[in-house]
Scaffold this active site. Sequence first.
Site, PDB file in Angstrom:
ATOM      1  CB  THR A  71      -0.965  -0.151   1.035  1.00  0.00           C
ATOM      2  OG1 THR A  71      -1.981   1.177   0.981  1.00  0.00           O
ATOM      3  CG2 THR A  71      -0.421  -0.254   2.551  1.00  0.00           C
ATOM      4  CE  LYS A  75      -2.179   0.734  -3.553  1.00  0.00           C
ATOM      5  NZ  LYS A  75      -3.374   1.028  -3.926  1.00  0.00           N
ATOM      6  N   GLY A 139      -4.088   7.441  -8.555  1.00  0.00           N
ATOM      7  CA  GLY A 139      -3.884   6.234  -8.555  1.00  0.00           C
ATOM      8  C   GLY A 139      -5.280   5.332  -8.964  1.00  0.00           C
ATOM      9  CB  ALA A 140      -8.594   5.216  -7.302  1.00  0.00           C
ATOM     10  NE  ARG A 161      -6.356  19.828  -8.295  1.00  0.00           N
ATOM     11  CZ  ARG A 161      -6.131  19.788  -7.058  1.00  0.00           C
ATOM     12  NH1 ARG A 161      -6.782  20.554  -6.218  1.00  0.00           N
ATOM     13  NH2 ARG A 161      -5.449  18.848  -6.451  1.00  0.00           N
ATOM     14  CB  THR A 162      -3.519  18.143 -12.723  1.00  0.00           C
ATOM     15  OG1 THR A 162      -3.827  18.724 -11.357  1.00  0.00           O
ATOM     16  CG2 THR A 162      -2.155  18.396 -13.294  1.00  0.00           C
ATOM     17  CB  ILE A 163      -5.801  18.966 -18.173  1.00  0.00           C
ATOM     18  CG1 ILE A 163      -6.232  18.375 -19.436  1.00  0.00           C
ATOM     19  CG2 ILE A 163      -4.601  19.833 -18.587  1.00  0.00           C
ATOM     20  CD1 ILE A 163      -7.243  18.977 -20.275  1.00  0.00           C
TER      21      ILE A 163
HETATM   22  P1  NAP Z   1      -4.387  10.123  -5.595  1.00  0.00           P
HETATM   23  O1  NAP Z   1      -3.583   9.424  -6.457  1.00  0.00           O
HETATM   24  O2  NAP Z   1      -3.806  11.208  -4.745  1.00  0.00           O
HETATM   25  O3  NAP Z   1      -5.442  11.200  -6.693  1.00  0.00           O
HETATM   26  C1  NAP Z   1      -6.154  11.932  -6.153  1.00  0.00           C
HETATM   27  C2  NAP Z   1      -7.003  12.709  -7.306  1.00  0.00           C
HETATM   28  O4  NAP Z   1      -8.061  13.646  -6.656  1.00  0.00           O
HETATM   29  C3  NAP Z   1      -6.381  13.459  -8.392  1.00  0.00           C
HETATM   30  O5  NAP Z   1      -7.201  13.313  -9.734  1.00  0.00           O
HETATM   31  C4  NAP Z   1      -6.517  14.898  -7.861  1.00  0.00           C
HETATM   32  O6  NAP Z   1      -6.480  15.659  -8.854  1.00  0.00           O
HETATM   33  C5  NAP Z   1      -7.898  15.082  -7.180  1.00  0.00           C
HETATM   34  N1  NAP Z   1      -7.952  15.851  -6.101  1.00  0.00           N
HETATM   35  C6  NAP Z   1      -7.638  15.796  -5.020  1.00  0.00           C
HETATM   36  N2  NAP Z   1      -8.054  16.968  -4.347  1.00  0.00           N
HETATM   37  C7  NAP Z   1      -8.656  17.693  -5.243  1.00  0.00           C
HETATM   38  C8  NAP Z   1      -9.428  18.889  -4.996  1.00  0.00           C
HETATM   39  N3  NAP Z   1      -9.376  19.540  -4.085  1.00  0.00           N
HETATM   40  N4  NAP Z   1     -10.190  19.401  -6.172  1.00  0.00           N
HETATM   41  C9  NAP Z   1     -10.203  18.385  -7.599  1.00  0.00           C
HETATM   42  N5  NAP Z   1      -9.530  17.389  -7.468  1.00  0.00           N
HETATM   43  C10 NAP Z   1      -8.557  16.799  -6.315  1.00  0.00           C
HETATM   44  O7  NAP Z   1      -5.214   9.560  -4.559  1.00  0.00           O
HETATM   45  P2  NAP Z   1      -5.745   7.867  -5.263  1.00  0.00           P
HETATM   46  O8  NAP Z   1      -4.997   6.952  -4.860  1.00  0.00           O
HETATM   47  O9  NAP Z   1      -6.586   7.830  -6.665  1.00  0.00           O
HETATM   48  O10 NAP Z   1      -7.331   7.918  -4.194  1.00  0.00           O
HETATM   49  C11 NAP Z   1      -8.291   8.486  -4.534  1.00  0.00           C
HETATM   50  C12 NAP Z   1      -9.396   8.127  -3.348  1.00  0.00           C
HETATM   51  O11 NAP Z   1      -9.896   6.965  -3.897  1.00  0.00           O
HETATM   52  C13 NAP Z   1      -9.130   8.200  -1.846  1.00  0.00           C
HETATM   53  O12 NAP Z   1     -10.305   8.771  -1.218  1.00  0.00           O
HETATM   54  C14 NAP Z   1      -8.917   6.578  -1.598  1.00  0.00           C
HETATM   55  O13 NAP Z   1      -9.224   6.210  -0.465  1.00  0.00           O
HETATM   56  C15 NAP Z   1      -9.943   6.078  -2.485  1.00  0.00           C
HETATM   57  N6  NAP Z   1      -9.713   4.657  -3.008  1.00  0.00           N
HETATM   58  C16 NAP Z   1     -10.735   3.757  -2.657  1.00  0.00           C
HETATM   59  C17 NAP Z   1     -10.345   2.462  -3.324  1.00  0.00           C
HETATM   60  C18 NAP Z   1     -11.312   1.473  -2.798  1.00  0.00           C
HETATM   61  O14 NAP Z   1     -11.001   0.097  -2.811  1.00  0.00           O
HETATM   62  N7  NAP Z   1     -12.689   1.549  -2.405  1.00  0.00           N
HETATM   63  C19 NAP Z   1      -9.233   2.198  -3.698  1.00  0.00           C
HETATM   64  C20 NAP Z   1      -8.068   2.994  -3.792  1.00  0.00           C
HETATM   65  C21 NAP Z   1      -8.458   4.194  -3.491  1.00  0.00           C
HETATM   66  P3  NAP Z   1      -5.075  16.370  -9.322  1.00  0.00           P
HETATM   67  O15 NAP Z   1      -4.461  15.326 -10.500  1.00  0.00           O
HETATM   68  O16 NAP Z   1      -5.386  17.665 -10.051  1.00  0.00           O
HETATM   69  O17 NAP Z   1      -4.069  16.722  -8.179  1.00  0.00           O
END
Ligand code: NAP
Length: 305
Positions: A71, A75, A139-140, A161-163
């Site tokens: 995790t 990853k 990542g998700a 947000r970040t294209i």
């Molecule tokens: P991450 O890699 O940090 O990506 C975050 C994303 O959210 C990016 O696209 C980012 O945009 C956007 N973002 C963050 N803050 C923002 C804001 N204030 N306004 C607009 N966009 C914003 O995170 P991740 O690993 O993908 O995880 C995201 C979520 O998925 C978390 O809540 C995590 O707990 C959940 N998740 C759930 C599962 C499940 O099994 N249910 C599995 C994995 C993840 P930018 O690119 O512009 O920064």
Amino acid sequence: MEIVNSITGKTKLLGVIGDPLGHSISPQLHNTLSRYLGVDATYVPFHVGKGQLEYSIKGLLAVNVLGFNITIPYKKDVINYIDDISREAALIGAVNTVKNINGRLYGYNTDAAGFIRSFKEETGMGLNGKKVVLLGAGGAARAIAVGLAFEEVSEISIINRTISKAAEIAGIINNNISMIAKYYSTMSLEASDILKQGDIIINTPSLGMYPHIDKTPISFPFEFTDNQILYDVIYNPMRTRFLQEGEKQGLKIVNGLGMLIYQGIQAYEIWMDVKVTDEVIKKLFNALSHLLFPGKGTVENANVE
Ligand code: NAP
């Protein structure tokens, strides 16, 4: 004196490496699965500090671990220390599950399969030919986009947000799977029309996650299109505001608990070469829902792998 005899020399060793790990629910998920299936295995959280990833993997190999999850924040980096990687994980660029087969380490990404299984089971629908809008490009989103492309959806529109990050994911899909991905900035004029045109809208940013439960990935009021399906990878709270708004408009909604559970089940099936039955999956859903939401709809101490 009573002898504790649950772990022996024959017990299979599983675990998770990450930093931090304190709030992970993976030990409960996997140890509960082993209990239900009568498998002699134990799953342990291994906190691995900065700079210790390589040593920890060599150590796990040395003690003949059967498999482990990876995790945050390892990853991506773990790919440098394993022998082989599935095509899906290579395209996603992240491994969350490793299996030790006779001393060789094989890497997989079960987030994609976790999402796909959860979507199909919880909506009773397939994905083939569907138009999907994916909010976020972290990542998700990457894992889900690759999973969707292999399911032969007809279009994936990534809004972020970040294209540049959305463009990167679209490039991976278009160059390696099929030419179905488009990308847009959250601020673009088209974004609202694109949202209305999707059969399925998936939220992946953590906007709306506890404790910031008033946040939403899109501005409301927003009128969804009839019969759209909303999926939020967040499971805490059980219904984000995004899902609540969809529910008010009569749409089918799904939260991220299923993705969390199915990514774990998929990992377990890889390690043990078993198929977890629907009956066991149902029991696991009940047990984890009870653990995570003891009657109040939010959980403060759990994260996802
Ligand atoms: P991450 O890699 O940090 O990506 C975050 C994303 O959210 C990016 O696209 C980012 O945009 C956007 N973002 C963050 N803050 C923002 C804001 N204030 N306004 C607009 N966009 C914003 O995170 P991740 O690993 O993908 O995880 C995201 C979520 O998925 C978390 O809540 C995590 O707990 C959940 N998740 C759930 C599962 C499940 O099994 N249910 C599995 C994995 C993840 P930018 O690119 O512009 O920064």
